[in-house]
Each structure stands twice: as C-alpha cells, then as structure tokens.
Design a protein around this motif. Sequence first.
Motif, PDB file in Angstrom:
ATOM      1  N   VAL A 215      43.005  51.012  38.414  1.00  0.00           N
ATOM      2  CA  VAL A 215      44.080  50.106  38.665  1.00  0.00           C
ATOM      3  C   VAL A 215      43.503  48.688  39.158  1.00  0.00           C
ATOM      4  N   SER A 216      43.899  47.540  38.439  1.00  0.00           N
ATOM      5  CA  SER A 216      43.266  46.590  38.947  1.00  0.00           C
ATOM      6  C   SER A 216      44.288  45.550  39.841  1.00  0.00           C
ATOM      7  N   ILE A 217      43.660  44.416  40.417  1.00  0.00           N
ATOM      8  CA  ILE A 217      44.594  43.752  41.192  1.00  0.00           C
ATOM      9  C   ILE A 217      44.788  42.217  40.394  1.00  0.00           C
ATOM     10  N   GLU A 218      45.952  41.974  39.947  1.00  0.00           N
ATOM     11  CA  GLU A 218      46.087  41.002  39.035  1.00  0.00           C
ATOM     12  C   GLU A 218      47.386  39.793  39.406  1.00  0.00           C
ATOM     13  N   PRO A 219      47.286  38.833  39.023  1.00  0.00           N
ATOM     14  CA  PRO A 219      48.373  37.740  39.272  1.00  0.00           C
ATOM     15  C   PRO A 219      49.667  38.204  39.016  1.00  0.00           C
ATOM     16  N   GLU A 220      50.732  37.800  39.509  1.00  0.00           N
ATOM     17  CA  GLU A 220      52.172  37.998  39.206  1.00  0.00           C
ATOM     18  C   GLU A 220      52.377  38.389  37.551  1.00  0.00           C
ATOM     19  N   GLY A 221      52.806  39.373  37.279  1.00  0.00           N
ATOM     20  CA  GLY A 221      53.022  39.376  35.739  1.00  0.00           C
ATOM     21  C   GLY A 221      51.971  40.138  35.060  1.00  0.00           C
ATOM     22  N   GLY A 222      50.870  40.413  35.624  1.00  0.00           N
ATOM     23  CA  GLY A 222      49.868  41.142  35.096  1.00  0.00           C
ATOM     24  C   GLY A 222      48.721  40.338  34.526  1.00  0.00           C
ATOM     25  N   SER A 223      47.709  40.805  34.042  1.00  0.00           N
ATOM     26  CA  SER A 223      46.676  40.452  33.558  1.00  0.00           C
ATOM     27  C   SER A 223      47.082  39.529  32.214  1.00  0.00           C
ATOM     28  N   LYS A 224      46.500  38.347  31.969  1.00  0.00           N
ATOM     29  CA  LYS A 224      46.888  37.460  30.834  1.00  0.00           C
ATOM     30  C   LYS A 224      45.588  37.730  29.703  1.00  0.00           C
ATOM     31  N   ASP A 225      44.596  38.663  30.010  1.00  0.00           N
ATOM     32  CA  ASP A 225      43.381  38.703  29.254  1.00  0.00           C
ATOM     33  C   ASP A 225      43.810  39.831  28.292  1.00  0.00           C
ATOM     34  N   PRO A 226      43.774  39.440  26.969  1.00  0.00           N
ATOM     35  CA  PRO A 226      44.190  40.628  26.047  1.00  0.00           C
ATOM     36  C   PRO A 226      43.222  41.544  25.883  1.00  0.00           C
ATOM     37  N   ASN A 227      41.972  41.648  26.611  1.00  0.00           N
ATOM     38  CA  ASN A 227      40.951  42.394  26.479  1.00  0.00           C
ATOM     39  C   ASN A 227      40.780  43.332  27.599  1.00  0.00           C
ATOM     40  N   GLY A 228      41.791  43.273  28.691  1.00  0.00           N
ATOM     41  CA  GLY A 228      41.669  44.048  29.579  1.00  0.00           C
ATOM     42  C   GLY A 228      42.023  43.519  31.144  1.00  0.00           C
ATOM     43  N   PRO A 229      41.674  44.098  32.092  1.00  0.00           N
ATOM     44  CA  PRO A 229      41.908  43.359  33.305  1.00  0.00           C
ATOM     45  C   PRO A 229      41.317  42.033  33.642  1.00  0.00           C
ATOM     46  N   SER A 230      41.885  41.264  34.368  1.00  0.00           N
ATOM     47  CA  SER A 230      41.284  39.782  34.645  1.00  0.00           C
ATOM     48  C   SER A 230      40.792  39.850  36.188  1.00  0.00           C
ATOM     49  N   GLY A 231      41.436  40.929  36.909  1.00  0.00           N
ATOM     50  CA  GLY A 231      41.110  40.759  38.393  1.00  0.00           C
ATOM     51  C   GLY A 231      40.335  42.361  38.498  1.00  0.00           C
ATOM     52  N   PRO A 232      39.843  42.417  39.816  1.00  0.00           N
ATOM     53  CA  PRO A 232      38.879  43.390  40.306  1.00  0.00           C
ATOM     54  C   PRO A 232      39.732  44.940  40.084  1.00  0.00           C
ATOM     55  N   ILE A 233      38.659  45.588  39.666  1.00  0.00           N
ATOM     56  CA  ILE A 233      39.250  47.284  39.833  1.00  0.00           C
ATOM     57  C   ILE A 233      39.084  47.649  40.981  1.00  0.00           C
ATOM     58  N   ILE A 234      40.456  48.251  41.620  1.00  0.00           N
ATOM     59  CA  ILE A 234      40.319  48.732  42.919  1.00  0.00           C
ATOM     60  C   ILE A 234      40.313  50.279  42.889  1.00  0.00           C
ATOM     61  N   GLY A 235      40.657  50.979  41.930  1.00  0.00           N
ATOM     62  CA  GLY A 235      40.811  52.289  41.921  1.00  0.00           C
ATOM     63  C   GLY A 235      40.516  52.961  40.588  1.00  0.00           C
ATOM     64  N   LEU A 236      39.664  53.875  40.411  1.00  0.00           N
ATOM     65  CA  LEU A 236      39.051  54.468  39.372  1.00  0.00           C
ATOM     66  C   LEU A 236      39.168  56.134  39.251  1.00  0.00           C
ATOM     67  N   GLY A 237      39.586  56.594  38.429  1.00  0.00           N
ATOM     68  CA  GLY A 237      39.758  57.904  38.346  1.00  0.00           C
ATOM     69  C   GLY A 237      39.538  58.725  36.998  1.00  0.00           C
ATOM     70  N   GLU A 238      38.915  59.714  36.761  1.00  0.00           N
ATOM     71  CA  GLU A 238      38.743  60.467  35.282  1.00  0.00           C
ATOM     72  C   GLU A 238      39.869  61.699  35.249  1.00  0.00           C
ATOM     73  N   LEU A 239      40.461  61.775  34.288  1.00  0.00           N
ATOM     74  CA  LEU A 239      41.584  62.419  33.773  1.00  0.00           C
ATOM     75  C   LEU A 239      41.031  64.122  33.685  1.00  0.00           C
ATOM     76  N   SER A 240      41.325  65.130  34.169  1.00  0.00           N
ATOM     77  CA  SER A 240      40.813  66.522  33.940  1.00  0.00           C
ATOM     78  C   SER A 240      42.047  67.362  34.045  1.00  0.00           C
ATOM     79  N   ARG A 241      41.783  68.603  33.473  1.00  0.00           N
ATOM     80  CA  ARG A 241      42.591  69.628  33.123  1.00  0.00           C
ATOM     81  C   ARG A 241      43.145  70.187  34.478  1.00  0.00           C
ATOM     82  N   LEU A 242      44.443  70.566  34.395  1.00  0.00           N
ATOM     83  CA  LEU A 242      44.870  71.385  35.667  1.00  0.00           C
ATOM     84  C   LEU A 242      44.823  72.810  35.325  1.00  0.00           C
TER      85      LEU A 242
END
Length: 242
Positions: A215-242
Amino acid sequence: MSEAPDLPEAEAFAAEHALGVLDARERAEAEMRMARDPAFAADVDAWRQRLAPMLDSIESVTAPQGVWTRIEAMLPANDNGAVMNKLRFWRNAAVGGFALAAASLAGVVVQVTQPPVTVEAPASAPGQLLNASLTATSGQPQPLFVAAYDPDRKALIITSLLPPGADRDKVNQLWLIAGQDKPRSLGLIEPGKAKVIALPLDVMARMSAGAKLAVSIEPEGGSKDPNGPSGPIIGLGELSRL
C-alpha cells in the motif's frame, strides 16, 4: 494505472456481512435481506464458509480491565435481555478501540460461529485461500492492513487498520507485486474500512503464495506513474496459504 473492478453490490454486501464489518443498521438490513432473498443468503453463507479458515490465524485478545463494566454502565439496566443483546454487540464492535489488528478479524469469528443459514449454496471444489498481513515499513512493524484472497469467489478482501480519516489530502493505493512484473494497482482503500475487490483473470493468475501486496500513499486519484507507486510504500506483506 488500471484498477480491478469492484464486486457487484449484492456480492460485496454479502461478503462484508460475512466478514463482520457492517454497522448495526447495515447488519440489520443484511439479515432482513437474507430472510427474503435465498440467493443473497446463499452468498453470505458461502463467504462465511470460505472465511472460516482465517479463524486459525486469529490470536485471542484480552480486553483491558474494566472495559466491559464501563460498557454495561452505559446500557439500560431495566431490561436484562436488551442489555445482554447490546453487550454482545458492543463486545464484538468495540474491540477495535483497543486492538485494531484483532478487530479486523474479530468479525470473522462472530459471523462464522453463528448457526448457518438454512439455504443450500452451490457445491464447488474449494480453491487455495491466501492471506497477508501488511506491516508498517518504518517504525514499529505493526500491521496496517490485512487481506484475504478467495480464488473461488474471484475476490480479495482488504481491511485498513488505520484510523478513519487518516491522510485526508492523500489516498492509500493497493498494489500486487508478483515476480518480475511491474506493480499492478488493485484500487484505492479508505482508512478504517474494509473493501471487497473483484479480480480479473490476469490478476488472479498472479495471486499466489510468495506474491506481495503493498500500500502506497498517493495524491488524490492515485498514482499517475504507469510503472507503479509514485509515493512511499507504508505497508507491505507476503501472501501465504491458509
């Protein structure tokens, strides 16, 4: 960047009811809808069954001393039945005030352990459920978001544990990071809310154990960068099997 579409209103409402994130008015509306709409009741029951494995990942949380006494003091004392009903509701809902991480999953415990609705849901072979806890990338490694992916329902449930109204002039944007692919936007998340996101097939193909959600912090409307987040990543986690 393109976002995954949201689920249809009825499906999203059923998932939110099963997850336990509705307020009292919305929950009453859902219960009435279940009584008159067998298809909606079947959707709720199916979500409850699919979310049930999350119980194994929930740790018990002890309420601060005296909290239930204070809650009881706020309720009418001349109607024991009403007191107990309200107390049970507030015990489920108020847990978020002192344990945000547990609150995001507490609703699952309440809803899944209720007697099942007597409506048969279509039988299907279960797919592999995945979940992730997105922890803070700076400071204390506390969980900021929790997510559960259900391949059979083609949906991801993401719950923000941030205080409602946080980052008023910014938005939180969810990303899938799988292998060497560039980050894929899955949409915007409102602080303090849960969201059910319907996933297109190309995104589902990349949802697997080891892939990451961010999850990144972005300006209103979301990132305008076509390659990914334009703002800082505040949360990160890996998917795992339940």
